[in-house]
Design a protein around this motif. Structure first.
Motif, short mmCIF file in Angstrom:
data_model
loop_
_atom_site.label_atom_id
_atom_site.label_comp_id
_atom_site.label_asym_id
_atom_site.label_seq_id
_atom_site.Cartn_x
_atom_site.Cartn_y
_atom_site.Cartn_z
N LEU A 46 -40.44 -30.07 45.21
CA LEU A 46 -40.41 -29.14 43.90
C LEU A 46 -38.78 -29.34 43.39
CD1 LEU A 46 -41.48 -25.44 44.85
CD2 LEU A 46 -42.56 -27.32 43.19
N ALA A 50 -38.64 -30.87 39.64
CA ALA A 50 -37.85 -30.17 38.55
C ALA A 50 -36.87 -31.15 37.95
CB ALA A 50 -37.16 -29.11 39.17
N TRP A 85 -39.01 -24.89 24.21
CA TRP A 85 -38.28 -24.45 25.61
C TRP A 85 -38.42 -23.04 26.15
CZ3 TRP A 85 -37.01 -27.35 29.49
CH2 TRP A 85 -36.98 -28.77 29.19
N VAL A 88 -41.89 -22.71 27.19
CA VAL A 88 -42.31 -23.21 28.60
C VAL A 88 -41.70 -22.36 29.82
CG1 VAL A 88 -41.35 -25.24 30.23
CG2 VAL A 88 -42.46 -25.65 27.97
N SER A 89 -40.45 -21.81 29.27
CA SER A 89 -39.85 -20.76 30.30
C SER A 89 -40.58 -19.46 30.34
CB SER A 89 -38.31 -20.21 29.83
OG SER A 89 -37.56 -21.36 29.69
N ILE A 91 -44.12 -19.46 30.22
CA ILE A 91 -45.18 -19.82 30.70
C ILE A 91 -44.70 -19.88 32.38
CG2 ILE A 91 -46.84 -21.56 31.08
CD1 ILE A 91 -46.83 -21.96 28.18
N ALA A 92 -43.50 -20.67 32.84
CA ALA A 92 -43.22 -20.63 33.92
C ALA A 92 -42.99 -19.40 34.92
CB ALA A 92 -41.88 -21.65 34.09
N PHE A 93 -42.41 -18.49 34.08
CA PHE A 93 -42.28 -17.08 34.51
C PHE A 93 -43.47 -16.39 34.89
CE2 PHE A 93 -41.62 -12.56 34.03
CZ PHE A 93 -40.71 -12.15 34.90
N VAL A 95 -46.35 -17.84 35.59
CA VAL A 95 -47.05 -18.58 36.45
C VAL A 95 -46.48 -17.93 37.95
CG1 VAL A 95 -47.23 -20.86 37.80
CG2 VAL A 95 -47.87 -20.30 35.46
N VAL A 96 -45.04 -18.02 37.83
CA VAL A 96 -44.33 -17.51 39.30
C VAL A 96 -44.76 -16.17 39.50
CG1 VAL A 96 -42.04 -16.95 40.00
CG2 VAL A 96 -42.37 -19.09 39.11
N ARG A 99 -48.25 -15.83 41.23
CA ARG A 99 -48.65 -16.49 42.34
C ARG A 99 -48.67 -15.51 43.59
NH1 ARG A 99 -45.69 -22.06 43.88
NH2 ARG A 99 -47.11 -21.49 45.68
#
Length: 124
Positions: A46, A50, A85, A88-89, A91-93, A95-96, A99
């Motif tokens: 990771l 990253a 950006w 993307v942030s 979407i990443a939040f 996804v996290v 999980r």
């Protein structure tokens, strides 16, 4: 069932449990070693991912902004890069947050559950 046979049955159950405790200890050690190895490998992967992704995206964004430097689309490209950006942030939040966490010591739990089921069968 006589008192002597009940005591003998409980003695056998006690021996079984004591014998299985050493097996549980070995299983815990094995599972902890596997979890440590898996965690270390995942963390390294990771971090590399990253760092690589951040460098790639940073240079891409710099290239987009530099390409629009003295055009009338300069501000639109800068805000477009910032918006991407942000997206993307977010979407990443998401996804996290969605999980499922891993289940630690699942093999040990399964072994203990099977042993408990076997003991319940013996006690019937």
């Amino acid at each position: 069932m006589s008192l002597y046979s009940k005591a003998a049955q409980w003695r056998h159950i006690g021996r079984f449990c004591v014998h299985r405790l050493s097996d549980y200890g070995e299983l815990v050690a094995i599972e902890l070693a596997e979890a440590k190895t898996r965690l270390l490998r995942d963390v390294i992967a990771l971090v590399v991912l990253a760092v690589g992704a951040l460098f790639t995206l940073s240079f891409f964004c710099i290239a987009v902004i530099a390409s629009a430097w003295q055009t009338r689309y300069f501000l639109a490209s800068v805000w477009g890069v910032a918006g991407v950006w942000l997206l993307v942030s977010l979407i990443a939040f998401a996804v996290v947050r969605t999980r499922r966490p891993g289940v630690p010591l699942s093999m040990l739990r399964g072994e203990i559950q099977r042993d408990m089921d076997a003991l319940k069968e013996v006690l019937k």
